[in-house]
Design an enzyme around this catalytic site. Structure first.
Site, PDB file in Angstrom:
ATOM      1  N   ASP A   5      24.666  84.302  29.370  1.00 40.93           N
ATOM      2  CA  ASP A   5      24.087  85.611  29.104  1.00 40.93           C
ATOM      3  C   ASP A   5      22.583  85.477  29.348  1.00 40.93           C
ATOM      4  O   ASP A   5      22.043  84.363  29.387  1.00 40.93           O
ATOM      5  CB  ASP A   5      24.386  86.023  27.663  1.00 40.93           C
ATOM      6  CG  ASP A   5      23.775  87.359  27.292  1.00 40.93           C
ATOM      7  OD1 ASP A   5      23.933  88.321  28.062  1.00 40.93           O
ATOM      8  OD2 ASP A   5      23.108  87.429  26.238  1.00 40.93           O
ATOM      9  N   ASP A   7      19.733  88.093  28.096  1.00 44.74           N
ATOM     10  CA  ASP A   7      18.815  88.602  27.084  1.00 44.74           C
ATOM     11  C   ASP A   7      19.044  87.943  25.727  1.00 44.74           C
ATOM     12  O   ASP A   7      20.168  87.915  25.212  1.00 44.74           O
ATOM     13  CB  ASP A   7      18.955  90.112  26.967  1.00 44.74           C
ATOM     14  CG  ASP A   7      18.640  90.802  28.293  1.00 44.74           C
ATOM     15  OD1 ASP A   7      17.744  90.322  28.997  1.00 44.74           O
ATOM     16  OD2 ASP A   7      19.312  91.806  28.615  1.00 44.74           O
ATOM     17  N   ASP A 180      24.140  85.042  22.865  1.00 46.94           N
ATOM     18  CA  ASP A 180      23.561  85.296  21.550  1.00 46.94           C
ATOM     19  C   ASP A 180      24.269  86.398  20.791  1.00 46.94           C
ATOM     20  O   ASP A 180      24.024  86.575  19.591  1.00 46.94           O
ATOM     21  CB  ASP A 180      22.104  85.742  21.714  1.00 46.94           C
ATOM     22  CG  ASP A 180      22.018  87.156  22.278  1.00 46.94           C
ATOM     23  OD1 ASP A 180      21.670  88.088  21.533  1.00 46.94           O
ATOM     24  OD2 ASP A 180      22.353  87.343  23.461  1.00 46.94           O
TER      25      ASP A 180
END
Length: 221
Positions: A5, A7, A180
């Protein structure tokens, strides 16, 4: 195969939200109304209730109106002023370690391709699975999404298609995914080695319950 991922995983910020802040700074968007709506959409993303089609129409409207040349000039400035200072050595080293091990590496993000392709290049990752944007006859964006958006369950769909384009399926690879966000739970559950990376509180709780690896690369901004 190592999937990342973007961001708050490789970057300490949300590049989509930050791009919106940048457009306010350069006068492309109304500083009050755009911020209100941008904050509202981001809250929905965090809560897992975002309508990605509505959000993308909103997020790319200023780009669509100004055209490709203005985009290139603005994004170059965005990279210099907002992204380059936030390229953390720990994240760059992690990506590089997988590449040096000979792994198939890709960034898989729910942010659109125009914002993220230059960022993926800054990480040295040519394989980007992002929200693809529909193009008109001139080749410029319409404001709509093309195909399946790479968000929540859509990330599994898009990675499956990406693998198939290489003559592979999930059984052919030993897969790791770093993320996250609870929004990425479908892909985290699909891979062999889920890694909760700089996880939000909800994902950290799930990772602890399931015995998943937790990796804190840096503080989230």
């Amino acid at each position: 195969m190592a999937l990342f991922d973007l961001d708050h995983t490789l970057l300490p910020i949300d590049s989509d939200y930050t791009w919106g802040e940048f457009t306010q700074q350069i006068g492309w968007t109304d500083p009050v109304e755009f911020k209100r709506r941008n904050d509202e959409f981001y809250a929905h993303y965090v809560a897992g209730t975002l309508d990605v089609h509505d959000y993308v129409r909103f997020a790319v409207e200023a780009l669509r109106e100004r055209g490709p040349e203005a985009y290139r000039e603005a994004h170059a400035r965005f990279m210099d002023e907002w992204i380059a200072p936030r390229l953390r050595a720990a994240a760059l080293d992690l990506v590089r370690a997988h590449q040096q091990a000979g792994d198939l590496v890709a960034i898989v993000t729910a942010t659109n391709e125009l914002v993220t392709r230059p960022i993926a290049a800054a990480f040295g990752v040519p394989e980007l699975i992002a929200v693809e944007l529909e193009r008109d006859a001139s080749g410029w964006i319409t404001g709509e999404i093309a195909g399946v958006p790479s968000m929540r369950e859509g990330k599994v769909v898009r990675v499956t298609k990406w693998l198939a384009g290489r003559g592979l399926d999930w059984l052919d690879v030993e897969s790791t995914f770093y993320s996250d966000s609870l929004n990425d739970l479908p892909l985290l559950e699909h891979v062999d080695h889920p890694v909760a990376t700089n996880p939000d509180a909800r994902l950290r709780t799930i990772a602890l319950e399931r015995g998943w690896r937790i990796l804190d690369l840096f503080e989230r901004e």
